[in-house]
Design a protein around this motif. Structure first.
Motif, short mmCIF file in Angstrom:
data_model
loop_
_atom_site.label_atom_id
_atom_site.label_comp_id
_atom_site.label_asym_id
_atom_site.label_seq_id
_atom_site.Cartn_x
_atom_site.Cartn_y
_atom_site.Cartn_z
N ASN A 185 40.27 20.81 -39.53
CA ASN A 185 41.00 20.14 -40.61
C ASN A 185 40.54 20.65 -41.97
OD1 ASN A 185 38.52 19.04 -40.55
ND2 ASN A 185 39.19 17.14 -39.58
N THR A 186 40.89 19.91 -43.02
CA THR A 186 40.61 20.28 -44.41
C THR A 186 39.61 21.43 -44.58
OG1 THR A 186 39.13 18.44 -44.37
CG2 THR A 186 41.17 18.18 -45.65
N ILE A 187 40.14 22.58 -44.72
CA ILE A 187 39.30 23.75 -44.74
C ILE A 187 39.19 24.30 -46.15
CG2 ILE A 187 39.42 26.18 -44.08
CD1 ILE A 187 40.37 24.89 -41.32
N GLU A 188 37.97 24.61 -46.53
CA GLU A 188 37.82 25.14 -47.88
C GLU A 188 37.10 26.46 -47.92
OE1 GLU A 188 36.31 22.21 -50.52
OE2 GLU A 188 37.92 20.81 -50.00
N LEU A 189 35.76 26.38 -47.87
CA LEU A 189 34.96 27.55 -48.16
C LEU A 189 34.92 28.55 -47.01
CD1 LEU A 189 32.87 27.14 -50.77
CD2 LEU A 189 31.37 27.91 -48.96
N PRO A 190 35.23 29.82 -47.26
CA PRO A 190 35.13 30.78 -46.17
C PRO A 190 33.67 31.02 -45.77
CG PRO A 190 36.07 31.80 -48.15
CD PRO A 190 35.69 30.42 -48.52
N ALA A 191 33.38 30.85 -44.49
CA ALA A 191 32.01 31.01 -43.99
C ALA A 191 31.50 32.42 -44.28
CB ALA A 191 31.96 30.74 -42.50
N GLU A 192 32.41 33.37 -44.28
CA GLU A 192 32.07 34.77 -44.51
C GLU A 192 31.19 34.95 -45.75
OE1 GLU A 192 32.47 37.30 -42.58
OE2 GLU A 192 31.76 38.74 -44.08
N ARG A 193 31.44 34.10 -46.77
CA ARG A 193 30.67 34.19 -48.01
C ARG A 193 29.18 33.98 -47.82
NH1 ARG A 193 32.50 30.45 -52.77
NH2 ARG A 193 30.24 30.27 -52.86
N ASN A 266 28.57 25.79 -39.41
CA ASN A 266 29.40 24.62 -39.70
C ASN A 266 28.69 23.74 -40.73
OD1 ASN A 266 31.44 22.75 -39.63
ND2 ASN A 266 31.53 22.64 -37.38
N THR A 267 29.47 22.94 -41.42
CA THR A 267 28.85 21.95 -42.30
C THR A 267 29.29 20.58 -41.82
OG1 THR A 267 30.73 22.00 -43.81
CG2 THR A 267 28.88 23.42 -44.36
N PHE A 268 28.38 19.63 -41.95
CA PHE A 268 28.70 18.26 -41.58
C PHE A 268 28.69 17.47 -42.88
CE2 PHE A 268 26.54 20.48 -38.18
CZ PHE A 268 27.55 20.48 -37.24
N LYS A 269 28.68 16.15 -42.78
CA LYS A 269 28.80 15.37 -44.00
C LYS A 269 27.68 15.74 -44.98
CE LYS A 269 29.65 10.68 -45.32
NZ LYS A 269 28.50 9.81 -45.16
N ASN A 270 26.46 15.66 -44.52
CA ASN A 270 25.32 15.89 -45.42
C ASN A 270 24.41 17.02 -44.99
OD1 ASN A 270 25.86 13.72 -47.17
ND2 ASN A 270 25.03 12.31 -45.65
N SER A 271 24.83 17.77 -44.00
CA SER A 271 23.93 18.83 -43.54
C SER A 271 24.73 20.02 -43.06
CB SER A 271 23.04 18.31 -42.40
OG SER A 271 23.83 18.05 -41.27
N MET A 272 24.05 21.13 -42.87
CA MET A 272 24.76 22.30 -42.35
C MET A 272 23.91 22.98 -41.29
SD MET A 272 24.23 25.11 -45.38
CE MET A 272 23.64 24.20 -46.82
N CYS A 313 35.48 27.27 -43.69
CA CYS A 313 36.52 27.89 -42.88
C CYS A 313 35.85 29.00 -42.08
CB CYS A 313 37.59 28.46 -43.80
SG CYS A 313 38.71 29.55 -42.94
N PRO A 314 35.73 28.82 -40.76
CA PRO A 314 35.05 29.86 -39.98
C PRO A 314 35.90 31.11 -39.87
CG PRO A 314 35.93 28.19 -38.52
CD PRO A 314 36.24 27.74 -39.92
N GLU A 315 35.23 32.22 -39.57
CA GLU A 315 35.98 33.45 -39.31
C GLU A 315 36.68 33.30 -37.96
OE1 GLU A 315 33.36 37.01 -39.68
OE2 GLU A 315 32.00 35.31 -39.67
N PRO A 316 37.64 34.16 -37.71
CA PRO A 316 38.28 34.08 -36.39
C PRO A 316 37.28 34.43 -35.28
CG PRO A 316 39.23 35.86 -37.73
CD PRO A 316 38.22 35.19 -38.57
N LYS A 317 37.65 34.18 -34.08
CA LYS A 317 36.88 34.48 -32.85
C LYS A 317 35.47 33.89 -32.86
CE LYS A 317 37.91 38.88 -32.00
NZ LYS A 317 38.26 40.15 -31.68
N ASP A 318 34.41 34.75 -33.00
CA ASP A 318 33.03 34.26 -32.92
C ASP A 318 32.76 33.11 -33.88
OD1 ASP A 318 32.16 35.80 -30.89
OD2 ASP A 318 31.19 37.33 -32.16
N GLY A 319 33.31 33.22 -35.09
CA GLY A 319 33.09 32.20 -36.10
C GLY A 319 33.64 30.85 -35.64
#
Ligand code: COA
Ligand code: ADP
Length: 571
Positions: A185-193, A266-272, A313-319
């Motif tokens: 759901n609500t996807i924002e930051l690309p994990a790639e960064r 992944n990020t959770f409410k208060n942790s990653m 926002c995870p990358e495709p496949k492995d992400g």
């Protein structure tokens, strides 16, 4: 010299020569935190702490082994507090138990403030070290002899922790395979960064005298890249909270190039969750996978409370796969923390059982029984026909221990007592017993029906997890541990009271192999609810315990011949 007495749990052991006993494998290290050990927040970097902890533990392992040792694995570490520049870190490590070539080392790191003279624990860890032989023959470590009460407890529980460690990889694989994929759901930051890749050259100071890279050094490098990945996500300085249990898959030497890769999974409410992977190579050789670890970070605000984090926002496949797996790992991590910490007061009596927490509930089951068995304040309340009844009153609970010796081969007694479906044959409190979930060879879930305790009262039922463990070596008993769990498929039903067992079970020690004699202890810890009821009737209870045990004795003798190996057919 030999210690004179076991003493109570906190007392020091006094030796024959009047000195205070000190564990011969104990090693201590004290370090003052300098700016070069700290991060931007002027706190000791966890990587540096891990290096110190690993080297202290390694020296302790080597003291016992008498040869060079390497880190095989480290269990979950939770960092409770941070340490500031100018404070002193005290690290203490000792070998809890030696197995064949490996040893469990317990490590405690505490912090000392020199100005206020206060001390507090920063973290505790259990690491496994493997002794490296110089020749072709495998090392055979000498057994450790626990001397104090505390050492006996650690020794006993170390076997159970080892079991959990060795099945950890398979457990995680199974759980991750069964993870159901959710819609993102609500996807924002690309994990790639947040992706980091970094290289390190292993030099002599990073390795022992036999050129093997120190595990703590690799952990420190991994923590470094993980911190960069986490910082990129939050654009702030994150705080490392936990490192999940991990193991070193293969060795590394001086001259290796280590490639360290990290990304926020992944990020959770208060942790990653940040995952890190360490691989090594020399020259043209292919990459060797050394280690993968998962670390949880928080970002603290000025008040020290964790700040909410943006979704990624995870990358495709492995992400995407790692994004889902991180959700599963988070649940498992929390289960592990709560169930394993065995903080009874924070835990409901019956914990819901499910395949994802099975390993930890079974650990908790055996741990609780071993802890109860290790108490040294048992009081002998009655003795009848060689059946001894002991009681222990502590922290609002009343526990019983019934002890007797029986002429039955130990393995056979273990098989008979661990098969709860045979208990109605000798225990009139077990009206009926049905195996409902045969989890695996060592763990089974039963539903037990017992008659009502008072006349005209309701029948009771229990959902019990039975965990059975053969001894790991001569110093161990056979253990059958029982505790209540809840199962969604077996909710309480009308007209039947759902009873709860907090901690119960058997330990079986071989007294003599030649005449097949065992010492059996049956334990039962009652919860505060039934305490007043039972406490008024110890006399009645002791005769009831005694007769039950005599009938158990008879059952064992009548069935003393037969198979003594647990097979699936016995389930
Ligand atoms: N956690 C704890 N102990 C483990 C383990 C794990 N994940 N995996 C294996 N072991 C223990 C085994 O129980 C066994 O102990 P025992 O002899 O007391 O019964 C011991 O390691 C050897 O096991 P074995 O099956 O013979 O070897 P393996 O092929 O599984 O190798 C290591 C295990 C740890 C020796 C191997 O993975 C290794 O060399 N790792 C790198 C260690 C290292 O160099 N560390 C420093 C940093 S790179
Ligand atoms: P898995 O992919 O099953 O999680 P790996 O051992 O391959 O296991 O990797 C462990 C973690 O290391 C991953 O979860 C990921 O966070 C990180 N990682 C692995 N490969 C890379 C990479 N190429 N770049 C950045 N991070 C990586």
């Amino acid at each position: 010299t030999m210690p004179l007495r076991g003493g109570n749990e906190s007392a020091e052991l006094i030796m024959e020569d009047g000195g205070v006993y000190r564990n011969p494998t104990e090693v201590k290290m004290s370090q003052i935190v300098l700016p070069c050990h700290a991060n931007h927040r002027k706190e000791l970097s966890v990587g540096q702490l891990l290096k110190w902890m690993d080297s202290t533990a390694c020296l302790s392992a080597e003291r016992h082994a008498g040869c060079s040792c390497v880190t095989a694995s480290v269990d979950d570490i939770h960092f409770e507090r941070t340490i500031g520049v100018g404070q002193v870190v005290n690290i203490q490590a000792k070998v809890n138990r030696a197995f064949n070539t490996s040893m469990e080392v317990g490590i405690v790191a505490s912090c000392e403030d020199l100005y206020s003279n206060s001390h507090w624990t920063v973290c505790q860890a259990f690491a496994t070290f493997v002794a490296r032989s110089t020749g072709t023959e495998k090392v055979h470590l000498k057994q450790l002899v626990p001397r104090t009460h505390r050492e006996q407890v650690e020794y006993s529980v170390a076997a159970e922790r080892r079991r959990m460690r060795l099945i950890h990889i398979d457990t995680m694989k199974d759980l991750l395979n069964s993870t159901s994929f959710q819609n993102l759901n609500t996807i924002e930051l690309p994990a790639e960064r947040t992706r980091v890749e970094s290289v390190e050259l292993v030099l002599p100071p990073h390795a022992n005298h036999q050129v093997s890279t120190f595990g703590g050094q690799i952990m420190a490098w991994m923590e470094n890249v993980a911190t960069i990945a986490a910082s990129r996500l939050c654009n702030a300085h994150p705080t490392l909270r936990t490192i999940d249990m991990f193991h070193f898959r293969g060795p590394s030497q001086v001259g290796d190039r280590l490639i360290l890769k990290a990304i926020v999974n992944n990020t959770f409410k208060n942790s990653m969750e940040v995952g890190v992977c360490a691989e090594a190579y020399q020259g043209e050789e292919p990459l060797r996978h050394i280690n993968s670890a998962f670390m949880t970070f928080e970002v603290l605000d000025e008040e020290g409370s964790p700040r909410p984090l943006p979704p990624i926002c995870p990358e495709p496949k492995d992400g995407k796969r790692r994004y889902q797996e991180a959700i599963a790992r988070k649940k498992i991590r929390l289960d592990r923390k709560y169930i394993i910490s065995c903080k009874y007061t924070e835990m409901p009596l019956s914990v819901p059982w499910d395949p994802t927490n099975q390993v930890y509930l079974s650990y908790n089951n055996v741990f609780a029984l071993k802890m109860l068995a290790a108490r040294n304040k048992w009081v002998l309340s009655s003795k009848k026909n060689n059946v001894k009844l002991y009681t222990l009153e502590e922290n609002q609970t009343l526990s019983f221990r019934v002890e007797a010796e029986v002429k039955v081969p130990a393995a056979r007694a273990f098989l008979l007592l661990s098969d709860l479906s045979r208990r109605p044959e000798w225990d009139k409190h077990y009206k009926q017993c049905e195996l409902i979930v045969p989890v695996d060879e060592d763990d089974l879930i039963y539903r037990v029906l017992t008659p009502s305790v008072s006349e005209g009262g309701k029948v009771q039922d229990f959902i019990l997890l039975a965990s059975r463990r053969p001894p790991c070596d001569d110093g161990d008993p056979y253990v059958v541990a029982l505790r209540s769990v809840t199962l969604p498929t077996h909710p309480p039903i009308d007209d039947i009271n759902r009873g709860e067992v907090f901690c119960a079970g058997f330990t079986i020690y071989e007294v003599s192999e030649s005449v097949s004699k065992v010492r059996i202890n049956y334990y039962n810890q009652t919860n505060p609810g039934v305490l007043p009821y039972i406490a008024t009737d110890i006399a009645g209870l002791s005769s009831s315990f005694c007769s039950t045990f005599l009938s158990c004795n008879k059952f064992l003798l009548e069935n003393r011949t037969g198979p003594s190996v647990i097979s699936n057919a016995a389930m």
